[in-house]
Design a protein around this motif. Structure first.
Motif, PDB file in Angstrom:
ATOM      1  N   LYS A  53       0.839  -1.202   0.000  1.00  0.00           N
ATOM      2  CA  LYS A  53       0.000   0.000   0.000  1.00  0.00           C
ATOM      3  C   LYS A  53       0.874   1.253   0.000  1.00  0.00           C
ATOM      4  O   LYS A  53       0.586   2.223  -0.711  1.00  0.00           O
ATOM      5  CB  LYS A  53      -0.939   0.007   1.207  1.00  0.00           C
ATOM      6  CG  LYS A  53      -1.876   1.221   1.250  1.00  0.00           C
ATOM      7  CD  LYS A  53      -2.877   1.098   2.379  1.00  0.00           C
ATOM      8  CE  LYS A  53      -3.795   2.321   2.441  1.00  0.00           C
ATOM      9  NZ  LYS A  53      -4.568   2.514   1.198  1.00  0.00           N
ATOM     10  N   ASP A 310      -4.210 -15.566   4.276  1.00  0.00           N
ATOM     11  CA  ASP A 310      -5.537 -14.971   4.096  1.00  0.00           C
ATOM     12  C   ASP A 310      -6.383 -15.074   5.357  1.00  0.00           C
ATOM     13  O   ASP A 310      -7.220 -14.208   5.632  1.00  0.00           O
ATOM     14  CB  ASP A 310      -6.252 -15.644   2.924  1.00  0.00           C
ATOM     15  CG  ASP A 310      -7.596 -14.996   2.614  1.00  0.00           C
ATOM     16  OD1 ASP A 310      -7.600 -13.834   2.156  1.00  0.00           O
ATOM     17  OD2 ASP A 310      -8.632 -15.643   2.854  1.00  0.00           O
ATOM     18  N   MET A 364      -1.119 -10.677  -4.006  1.00  0.00           N
ATOM     19  CA  MET A 364      -1.177  -9.225  -3.874  1.00  0.00           C
ATOM     20  C   MET A 364      -2.612  -8.693  -3.848  1.00  0.00           C
ATOM     21  O   MET A 364      -2.859  -7.604  -3.325  1.00  0.00           O
ATOM     22  CB  MET A 364      -0.398  -8.560  -5.018  1.00  0.00           C
ATOM     23  CG  MET A 364       1.106  -8.735  -4.914  1.00  0.00           C
ATOM     24  SD  MET A 364       1.781  -8.051  -3.394  1.00  0.00           S
ATOM     25  CE  MET A 364       3.536  -8.329  -3.670  1.00  0.00           C
ATOM     26  N   ASN A 365      -3.549  -9.430  -4.415  1.00  0.00           N
ATOM     27  CA  ASN A 365      -4.936  -8.941  -4.414  1.00  0.00           C
ATOM     28  C   ASN A 365      -5.738  -9.464  -3.229  1.00  0.00           C
ATOM     29  O   ASN A 365      -6.938  -9.218  -3.133  1.00  0.00           O
ATOM     30  CB  ASN A 365      -5.633  -9.309  -5.723  1.00  0.00           C
ATOM     31  CG  ASN A 365      -5.742 -10.809  -5.937  1.00  0.00           C
ATOM     32  OD1 ASN A 365      -4.995 -11.575  -5.349  1.00  0.00           O
ATOM     33  ND2 ASN A 365      -6.675 -11.213  -6.791  1.00  0.00           N
ATOM     34  N   ASN A 366      -5.110 -10.198  -2.323  1.00  0.00           N
ATOM     35  CA  ASN A 366      -5.791 -10.531  -1.071  1.00  0.00           C
ATOM     36  C   ASN A 366      -6.049  -9.256  -0.282  1.00  0.00           C
ATOM     37  O   ASN A 366      -5.262  -8.305  -0.342  1.00  0.00           O
ATOM     38  CB  ASN A 366      -4.956 -11.495  -0.235  1.00  0.00           C
ATOM     39  CG  ASN A 366      -5.044 -12.926  -0.713  1.00  0.00           C
ATOM     40  OD1 ASN A 366      -4.140 -13.410  -1.384  1.00  0.00           O
ATOM     41  ND2 ASN A 366      -6.120 -13.615  -0.381  1.00  0.00           N
ATOM     42  N   HIS A 367      -7.147  -9.215   0.447  1.00  0.00           N
ATOM     43  CA  HIS A 367      -7.511  -7.994   1.173  1.00  0.00           C
ATOM     44  C   HIS A 367      -8.211  -8.369   2.473  1.00  0.00           C
ATOM     45  O   HIS A 367      -8.578  -9.535   2.705  1.00  0.00           O
ATOM     46  CB  HIS A 367      -8.419  -7.108   0.317  1.00  0.00           C
ATOM     47  CG  HIS A 367      -9.657  -7.811  -0.189  1.00  0.00           C
ATOM     48  ND1 HIS A 367     -10.706  -8.179   0.623  1.00  0.00           N
ATOM     49  CD2 HIS A 367      -9.995  -8.214  -1.441  1.00  0.00           C
ATOM     50  CE1 HIS A 367     -11.635  -8.778  -0.084  1.00  0.00           C
ATOM     51  NE2 HIS A 367     -11.241  -8.821  -1.349  1.00  0.00           N
ATOM     52  N   VAL A 377     -10.794 -13.151  -1.075  1.00  0.00           N
ATOM     53  CA  VAL A 377     -10.321 -13.588  -2.389  1.00  0.00           C
ATOM     54  C   VAL A 377     -10.088 -15.092  -2.377  1.00  0.00           C
ATOM     55  O   VAL A 377     -10.231 -15.766  -3.401  1.00  0.00           O
ATOM     56  CB  VAL A 377      -9.025 -12.839  -2.757  1.00  0.00           C
ATOM     57  CG1 VAL A 377      -8.379 -13.418  -4.011  1.00  0.00           C
ATOM     58  CG2 VAL A 377      -9.321 -11.356  -2.963  1.00  0.00           C
ATOM     59  N   SER A 382       1.331 -17.064  -4.010  1.00  0.00           N
ATOM     60  CA  SER A 382       1.903 -16.289  -5.106  1.00  0.00           C
ATOM     61  C   SER A 382       3.389 -16.596  -5.179  1.00  0.00           C
ATOM     62  O   SER A 382       4.033 -16.872  -4.161  1.00  0.00           O
ATOM     63  CB  SER A 382       1.674 -14.785  -4.911  1.00  0.00           C
ATOM     64  OG  SER A 382       2.344 -14.319  -3.756  1.00  0.00           O
TER      65      SER A 382
END
Length: 544
Positions: A53, A310, A364-367, A377, A382
């Protein structure tokens, strides 16, 4: 005209913070450090888990992107660079890696005396406060905290066993006696917070009365009189200032900023300067040329169970983790979720690793997710495959004579057939890895690239569409002795007195690893050069 400084350092990044801090240790030396960005003191910078971020926060970056990349589907690629105190050390992934000893021996073999690994190892050690204490390969008591990664008890051992099953070696220390192999990485964190060069070198040094830091100040050019750098021109607070340096000006503005400032000053390829409406002062063809970057692709796999990072991103767990970190720097957000890293050779005949492989139990697109409100997600792995020694070369050019204009950047990623062939090997190597037990039992399917892509042509198409960089630009003001050399072996700009470049731009060739530690090493050596101190005795690997 402002006077009163002996040395002006331009750029408070990975190298500049170190150099300014070290120079200020001499109380007789008046040092000015100039930085275009502002303060790094904010949670998104200091929290290790938030690095991605921070890297993508517009207020902390220059907002650069490449020209359309002709060998990568003509895509414009993002070029994250820190415009903040600490520079990229305030927004990067904090990994501590020097590369292979042979990388630096290669510099010395090009005629750069004083840059072999035996020569630079004492400088790496000087900066370090290594978690394992002082040793032949590491230092203790230096400003830069090097922290051991704490692997999880489930994913890490299974990845490690898979590497062994495939015949790869394990190593205890990537930066020790055995660089090649698989292990967990080390990071520049300090008590659970980012250990940037701003935090570890510059902030403590700012208590010294002979060090001045001028932030939010854009350097427009170096002032040259009779072939000598005598100061800089700066835009700050809506005004233009000229600040003089009695001894030297040192550019530490990075692989894009340092060549751009040289070219804005009239130092560089005369034809390119004239095309940008800049009057040539000193024709130096190598400025902005020889841009090298670690090309990288990402692979994604669906995990077979709820054992990846996650699970820690569920809102209630993440909130507790953040509070714990704020209180004492501990917990999951005080580190990075890495499963295993490897430096490996992927074909016969290579003398050093060509691939850096980083496997993480997180995409990287885990949130942050909330059951029933914001879905996860999903559990994923990765993998970053990083080409350590690219043959492709790019460039940096001025867009105009406006110092605020973003430079033109071209990587030419995948230009060389050897680089394209390397990524074919990497895709197949990663597939073999996750088809081998026990890693095979931790995944259910490949997400990207899909297994349906099998031929060389299909893999090439995926790589063209997916390739980015590891954000390790180097070599745009390279040391050397040939006609394209910008600097001599003491980091001095050829043909201009009183002017040096001491950052990743000065590297003749990119090292085979992350570039922050080498940037710090260059700054440590530059401090000795400027202070007239003798270099430490070389330390050869066989003596370590």
């Amino acid at each position: 005209m402002t006077t009163g400084y002996d040395v002006i350092v331009v750029g408070a990044g990975s190298a500049g913070c170190v150099l300014a801090a070290r120079l200020s240790e001499d109380p007789a030396l008046r040092v000015l450090l100039v930085e275009a960005g502002g303060s790094e003191r904010r949670p998104v910078v200091s929290m290790p888990l938030a690095w991605f971020k921070a890297m993508n926060t517009p207020a902390l970056g220059w907002g650069y992107e490449t020209q359309p990349e002709p060998y990568a589907d003509n895509r414009r690629l993002p070029v994250p660079r820190g415009k903040v105190i600490g520079g990229c050390s305030s927004i990067n992934g904090m990994m501590y890696s020097r590369g292979a000893a042979s990388d630096y021996d290669g510099w010395a073999q090009k005629g750069l005396r004083g840059w072999s690994y035996a020569d630079v190892l004492p400088y790496f050690k000087r900066s370090e406060n290594h978690w394992g204490g002082a040793s032949a390969h590491h230092g203790a008591g230096g400003p830069l905290t090097v922290t051991a990664h704490q692997p999880d008890a489930y994913v890490h051992p299974r990845l490690q066993q898979t590497a062994q099953a495939l015949g790869y070696a394990l190593t205890d220390d990537f930066n020790g006696a055995q660089h090649e192999g698989f292990a967990t990485p080390e990071f520049n964190t300090h008590q659970g917070r980012r250990g940037s060069t701003a935090a570890r070198f510059l902030r403590p040094a700012m208590a010294r009365g002979n060090l001045t830091v001028l932030s939010k100040a854009l350097v427009s050019r170096v002032l040259i009189e009779a072939g000598r750098a005598v100061g800089i021109e700066v835009q700050a607070g809506g005004a233009v200032q000229r600040i003089t340096a009695a001894r030297e000006v040192v550019l530490c503005a990075g692989a894009y900023g340092s060549p751009q400032i040289l070219m804005l000053s009239g130092i560089g390829p005369a034809d390119e300067l004239q095309a940008a409406d800049i009057t040539p002062l000193h024709d130096l063809p190598g400025v902005g040329r020889n841009l090298q970057e670690h090309a990288s692709i990402a692979h994604f796999y669906q995990a077979s169970g709820d054992f990846t990072f996650d699970r820690e991103l569920r809102l209630d767990r993440m909130a507790r983790s953040v509070l714990r970190w704020a209180a004492n720097g501990s917990g999951p957000v005080g580190g990075l979720p890495v499963g295993l890293q490897g430096f490996v050779r992927t074909r016969e005949g290579l003398e050093r690793p060509d691939l850096q492989l980083l496997i993480s139990p997180l995409a990287m697109n885990n949130h942050v997710w909330v059951p029933g409100l914001r879905p996860s997600v999903g559990s994923r792995f990765s993998v970053a495959s990083v080409l350590l020694h690219p043959e492709s070369r790019g460039w940096v050019k001025p867009a105009s004579n406006d110092p605020a204009a973003k430079p033109l950047i071209q990587y030419n990623l995948l230009q060389a057939e050897a680089d394209r062939a390397a990524f074919r090997r990497y895709v197949r190597l990663v597939r073999d890895f996750f088809a081998t037990e026990p890693a095979a039992s931790m995944v259910t399917r490949a997400i990207l690239p899909p297994d349906a892509l099998q031929s060389d042509a299909e893999i090439d198409g995926f790589v063209r569409a997916a390739v980015r960089t590891a954000m390790h630009p180097t070599s745009t003001c390279a040391m050397g002795s040939g006609p394209d050399a910008v600097l001599d072996a003491e980091l001095r700009v050829r043909g201009i007195d009183g002017l040096r470049v001491a950052d990743c731009a000065s590297m003749p060739d990119i090292p085979g690893g992350n570039t922050q530690a080498p940037a710090i090493m260059i700054a440590e050596k530059a401090a000795d050069l400027l202070l007239g101190r003798p270099a430490p005795a070389p330390q050869r690997m066989e003596d370590a």
